[in-house]
Design a protein around this motif. Structure first.
Motif, PDB file in Angstrom:
ATOM      1  N   ASP A 196       0.812  -1.218   0.000  1.00 32.97           N
ATOM      2  CA  ASP A 196       0.000   0.000   0.000  1.00 32.97           C
ATOM      3  C   ASP A 196       0.845   1.266   0.000  1.00 32.97           C
ATOM      4  O   ASP A 196       0.359   2.357   0.228  1.00 32.97           O
ATOM      5  N   LEU A 247      -8.115   7.196  -6.620  1.00 30.07           N
ATOM      6  CA  LEU A 247      -7.583   6.252  -5.630  1.00 30.07           C
ATOM      7  C   LEU A 247      -6.552   6.910  -4.723  1.00 30.07           C
ATOM      8  O   LEU A 247      -6.490   6.628  -3.521  1.00 30.07           O
ATOM      9  N   SER A 264      -7.899   8.839  -1.762  1.00 33.50           N
ATOM     10  CA  SER A 264      -8.592   8.074  -0.727  1.00 33.50           C
ATOM     11  C   SER A 264      -7.679   7.792   0.461  1.00 33.50           C
ATOM     12  O   SER A 264      -6.463   7.670   0.325  1.00 33.50           O
ATOM     13  N   ASN A 265      -8.288   7.698   1.640  1.00 32.94           N
ATOM     14  CA  ASN A 265      -7.547   7.304   2.840  1.00 32.94           C
ATOM     15  C   ASN A 265      -7.734   5.820   3.149  1.00 32.94           C
ATOM     16  O   ASN A 265      -7.219   5.328   4.149  1.00 32.94           O
ATOM     17  N   ASN A 266      -8.461   5.137   2.282  1.00 34.41           N
ATOM     18  CA  ASN A 266      -8.714   3.705   2.459  1.00 34.41           C
ATOM     19  C   ASN A 266      -7.492   2.906   2.018  1.00 34.41           C
ATOM     20  O   ASN A 266      -6.985   3.088   0.908  1.00 34.41           O
ATOM     21  N   SER A 267      -7.007   2.007   2.869  1.00 31.93           N
ATOM     22  CA  SER A 267      -5.781   1.250   2.555  1.00 31.93           C
ATOM     23  C   SER A 267      -5.969   0.370   1.322  1.00 31.93           C
ATOM     24  O   SER A 267      -5.034   0.152   0.548  1.00 31.93           O
ATOM     25  N   GLU A 268      -7.188  -0.139   1.104  1.00 30.40           N
ATOM     26  CA  GLU A 268      -7.439  -0.975  -0.083  1.00 30.40           C
ATOM     27  C   GLU A 268      -7.334  -0.141  -1.362  1.00 30.40           C
ATOM     28  O   GLU A 268      -6.834  -0.618  -2.389  1.00 30.40           O
ATOM     29  N   ASP A 269      -7.810   1.103  -1.287  1.00 26.24           N
ATOM     30  CA  ASP A 269      -7.696   1.995  -2.453  1.00 26.24           C
ATOM     31  C   ASP A 269      -6.241   2.332  -2.727  1.00 26.24           C
ATOM     32  O   ASP A 269      -5.811   2.410  -3.885  1.00 26.24           O
ATOM     33  N   GLN A 280      -3.685   0.453  -2.010  1.00 30.63           N
ATOM     34  CA  GLN A 280      -3.076  -0.759  -2.574  1.00 30.63           C
ATOM     35  C   GLN A 280      -3.437  -0.889  -4.051  1.00 30.63           C
ATOM     36  O   GLN A 280      -2.594  -1.222  -4.889  1.00 30.63           O
TER      37      GLN A 280
END
Length: 287
Positions: free
Chosen positions: A140, A168, A171-176, A178
């Motif tokens: 990530d 992406l 975003s602060n989302n770890s999946e995004d 990655q």
């Protein structure tokens, strides 16, 4: 100071972004920023040093080519090396800070292969045993695409992918994050393949042009009745080599079907080679 405040355990992205904006707005922004960041990264306070490294990586992502050139100079690289070297601050810098610095420099060797000083600095760390093995970069971890990018880069021409990547990255989302990293890697690979094709085409066409020029000189020597026996043998060797260029041009033409300008360049080189080979074969037959 606010972006690297050791009293705040989490990164303050508002101040980090403001710092990046100041860097981009000022002509001397990159050099001033790197001097300040070097001081913070060498801080005896672990949190302050780690925050400074986050700011540094964010600047690499957001501050463009001027920042990249400034950070790739020995003046700044030496400041990072001091954090790792036992001769300077390596004896009291925390393992986490040293690990981050190592990962940062290693990531730059991957993303900025054209910056020779970065490569040299990292190899020196390995040679001295300060870095024993290449760090494994987390999935990530957001790394910048290489800069400067060639004209018509996929990062500029593929609008759909560029928009997705921009979304992406925000975003602060770890999946995004990655997913963004995977997308960057695939786009860079596509960029490298495209660059390799261009390099192959340029190299082959140059080789064809040189062969055609050489055949032209042999033909001129024949017309002046100055073609000697050794020249005839050299011409035979040149013809054999030139014949091997024809399938290469055919393959280049098939690769360039979607690029009219490149295809025209390949077809012109093929025509010139075919014409020169025909004339030289007639010469050899007459001999």
């Amino acid at each position: 100071d606010k972006a690297t405040d050791p009293g705040v355990p989490e990164e303050n992205w508002e101040f980090i972004q403001q710092f990046c904006d100041r860097v981009n707005a000022d002509t001397e922004g990159p050099s001033h920023a790197l001097r300040l960041l070097a001081h913070k990264i060498q801080s005896p306070q672990e949190v302050e040093a780690l925050h400074a490294l986050t700011v540094l990586e964010t600047c690499v992502n957001n501050c463009g080519e001027r920042f990249h050139h400034a950070m790739a100079k020995f003046r700044f690289l030496n400041e990072l090396i001091k954090v790792l070297s036992p001769k300077y601050y390596g004896t009291w810098s925390s393992e986490q800070v040293k690990s981050r610095v190592t990962a940062v420099v290693f990531s730059w060797t991957v993303w900025f292969p054209q910056e020779v000083k970065i490569q040299d600095a990292y190899q020196m760390l390995k040679k001295q045993g300060i870095v024993k093995e290449d760090p494994k970069l987390p999935e990530d971890k957001i790394l910048p695409p290489p800069s400067p990018r060639p004209q018509n880069s996929i990062f500029d021409t593929d609008e759909e992918k560029s928009k997705l990547l921009a979304r992406l990255l925000k975003s602060n989302n770890s999946e995004d994050l990655q997913a963004a990293n995977c997308l960057i890697k695939s786009m860079v690979q596509e960029e490298q393949e495209k660059s390799a094709k261009v390099s192959r085409r340029v190299s082959t066409i140059r080789e064809v042009s040189e062969a055609v020029q050489c055949m032209g000189k042999f033909l001129e020597a024949h017309e002046r009745q100055e073609l000697l026996r050794p020249d005839q043998e050299a011409l035979q060797t040149l013809l054999q080599h030139s014949e091997k260029l024809r399938p290469l041009l055919f393959r280049l033409a098939s690769e360039a079907v979607d690029d009219d300008e490149a295809l025209a360049e390949v077809l012109q080189a093929s025509d010139e080679l075919t014409q020169a080979l025909g004339c030289c074969r007639q010469l050899v037959a007459s001999q």
